[in-house]
Scaffold this motif. Structure first.
Motif, mmCIF file in Angstrom:
data_model
loop_
_atom_site.group_PDB
_atom_site.id
_atom_site.type_symbol
_atom_site.label_atom_id
_atom_site.label_comp_id
_atom_site.label_asym_id
_atom_site.label_seq_id
_atom_site.Cartn_x
_atom_site.Cartn_y
_atom_site.Cartn_z
ATOM 1 N N GLU A 1 18.915 0.938 15.153
ATOM 2 C CA GLU A 1 18.947 0.824 16.568
ATOM 3 C C GLU A 1 20.190 1.376 17.245
ATOM 4 O O GLU A 1 20.377 1.507 18.409
ATOM 5 C CB GLU A 1 18.829 -0.585 16.740
ATOM 6 C CG GLU A 1 17.417 -1.166 16.737
ATOM 7 C CD GLU A 1 16.971 -2.510 16.854
ATOM 8 O OE1 GLU A 1 17.997 -3.505 17.053
ATOM 9 O OE2 GLU A 1 16.178 -2.972 16.875
ATOM 10 N N TRP A 2 21.438 1.444 16.430
ATOM 11 C CA TRP A 2 22.688 1.950 17.061
ATOM 12 C C TRP A 2 22.459 3.180 17.569
ATOM 13 O O TRP A 2 23.334 3.707 18.487
ATOM 14 C CB TRP A 2 23.519 1.999 15.890
ATOM 15 C CG TRP A 2 23.255 2.949 14.710
ATOM 16 C CD1 TRP A 2 22.466 2.532 13.556
ATOM 17 C CD2 TRP A 2 23.374 4.405 14.705
ATOM 18 N NE1 TRP A 2 22.340 3.704 12.753
ATOM 19 C CE2 TRP A 2 22.901 4.856 13.433
ATOM 20 C CE3 TRP A 2 23.835 5.320 15.533
ATOM 21 C CZ2 TRP A 2 22.740 6.209 12.967
ATOM 22 C CZ3 TRP A 2 23.815 6.704 14.947
ATOM 23 C CH2 TRP A 2 23.192 7.136 13.755
ATOM 24 N N ILE A 3 21.647 4.110 17.221
ATOM 25 C CA ILE A 3 21.425 5.659 17.938
ATOM 26 C C ILE A 3 20.964 5.535 18.974
ATOM 27 O O ILE A 3 21.419 6.420 19.988
ATOM 28 C CB ILE A 3 20.355 6.432 17.011
ATOM 29 C CG1 ILE A 3 20.519 7.743 17.277
ATOM 30 C CG2 ILE A 3 18.867 5.857 17.576
ATOM 31 C CD1 ILE A 3 20.246 8.656 16.105
ATOM 32 N N GLY A 4 20.520 4.470 19.762
ATOM 33 C CA GLY A 4 20.321 4.199 21.230
ATOM 34 C C GLY A 4 21.448 3.942 22.218
ATOM 35 O O GLY A 4 21.154 3.718 23.172
ATOM 36 N N SER A 5 22.433 3.756 21.623
ATOM 37 C CA SER A 5 23.783 3.292 22.288
ATOM 38 C C SER A 5 24.358 4.406 23.195
ATOM 39 O O SER A 5 24.016 5.690 22.783
ATOM 40 C CB SER A 5 24.872 2.787 21.509
ATOM 41 O OG SER A 5 25.324 3.777 20.550
ATOM 42 N N VAL B 1 18.237 13.878 20.253
ATOM 43 C CA VAL B 1 16.891 13.733 20.968
ATOM 44 C C VAL B 1 16.396 12.502 20.637
ATOM 45 O O VAL B 1 16.052 11.568 21.525
ATOM 46 C CB VAL B 1 15.743 14.693 20.623
ATOM 47 C CG1 VAL B 1 14.351 14.302 20.952
ATOM 48 C CG2 VAL B 1 16.084 16.026 21.088
ATOM 49 N N VAL B 2 16.524 11.789 19.423
ATOM 50 C CA VAL B 2 16.147 10.469 19.173
ATOM 51 C C VAL B 2 16.840 9.393 19.862
ATOM 52 O O VAL B 2 16.485 8.630 20.389
ATOM 53 C CB VAL B 2 16.303 10.214 17.580
ATOM 54 C CG1 VAL B 2 15.991 8.784 17.144
ATOM 55 C CG2 VAL B 2 15.289 11.116 16.711
ATOM 56 N N SER B 3 18.179 9.867 19.969
ATOM 57 C CA SER B 3 19.254 8.744 20.715
ATOM 58 C C SER B 3 18.830 8.602 22.274
ATOM 59 O O SER B 3 18.587 7.527 22.539
ATOM 60 C CB SER B 3 20.611 9.432 20.626
ATOM 61 O OG SER B 3 21.588 8.698 21.143
ATOM 62 N N ILE B 4 18.501 9.873 22.644
ATOM 63 C CA ILE B 4 17.929 9.813 24.258
ATOM 64 C C ILE B 4 16.581 9.179 24.372
ATOM 65 O O ILE B 4 16.427 8.239 25.265
ATOM 66 C CB ILE B 4 18.208 11.313 24.959
ATOM 67 C CG1 ILE B 4 19.363 11.792 24.895
ATOM 68 C CG2 ILE B 4 17.142 11.280 26.256
ATOM 69 C CD1 ILE B 4 19.320 13.290 25.387
ATOM 70 N N ALA B 5 15.673 9.493 23.573
ATOM 71 C CA ALA B 5 14.468 8.853 23.543
ATOM 72 C C ALA B 5 14.410 7.327 23.234
ATOM 73 O O ALA B 5 13.720 6.694 24.027
ATOM 74 C CB ALA B 5 13.555 9.495 22.340
#
Length: 196
Positions: A50-54, A33-37
């Motif tokens: 910030e890597w989580i949004g890749s 959920v954090v990644s998608i958001a």
């Protein structure tokens, strides 16, 4: 500046507690959920996270989430997953808490993440393990699917709520400021009219 940082820290801790609790229900779902958001909706995470949004993170976490959620519906596998997920929940809770905190001193960030994030996630996971064990013992495992479904719902609500509540709070604050500004403007106009 200090006030802004304090507000960001409080919002980050609130979001982190909710996400950490969600990690206690499902380890990978809150991270997804954090990644998608972060990727699609601009949810702010700190620089180290910030890597989580890749795309790699989104695909990896989506795969892990699907496997984890599906595995909890398999008899006997769900109890085995609880044994594996207890230490994973502690780690995931600390990681997600550290990621949503603002850029503060690493000692403060990891102290909060380690003490609060991992504790909330671990206690939630331990509680669900006890509930699942009781369900398995009293229903011969037949009730475990209901427990799994409830955990999925809670993990989803806690995760999405952690993202939306801070945004909702900002919207509410903006509405209140607009209303107060409008009333102040009207009051100033009345005062000016009376003074004239």
């Amino acid at each position: 500046m200090q006030d802004i940082l304090a507000v960001e820290l409080v919002v980050g801790v609130c979001a982190g507690v909710s996400l950490s609790a969600a990690c206690g229900f499902r380890v990978f779902l809150p991270l997804l959920v954090v990644s998608i958001a972060s990727h699609f909706f601009g949810f702010r995470v700190n620089a180290d996270f910030e890597w989580i949004g890749s795309w790699v993170s989104i695909v990896s976490l989506a795969t892990a989430t699907i496997v984890e959620v599906a595995a909890y519906y398999l008899p006997c596998v769900d109890n085995l997953l609880d044994l594996i997920n207890v230490p994973l929940a502690f780690v995931a809770g600390a990681v997600v808490m550290s990621g949503v905190l603002p850029d503060v001193h690493p000692y403060l960030k990891w102290s909060i993440a380690g003490l609060l994030g991992s504790s909330v996630a671990g206690l939630t996971q331990l509680a669900t393990t006890i509930v699942r064990g009781a369900s398995a013992a009293t229903t011969a495992g037949a009730g475990n699917n209901v427990v799994s479904y409830s955990e999925n719902v809670c993990a989803t609500i806690f995760s999405i709520g952690a993202i939306l509540i801070p945004l909702l709070a900002i919207v509410i604050v903006m509405i209140i400021l607009c209303v107060l500004g409008s009333r102040a403007k009207r009051l100033a106009a009345r005062v000016a009219k009376i003074a004239a």
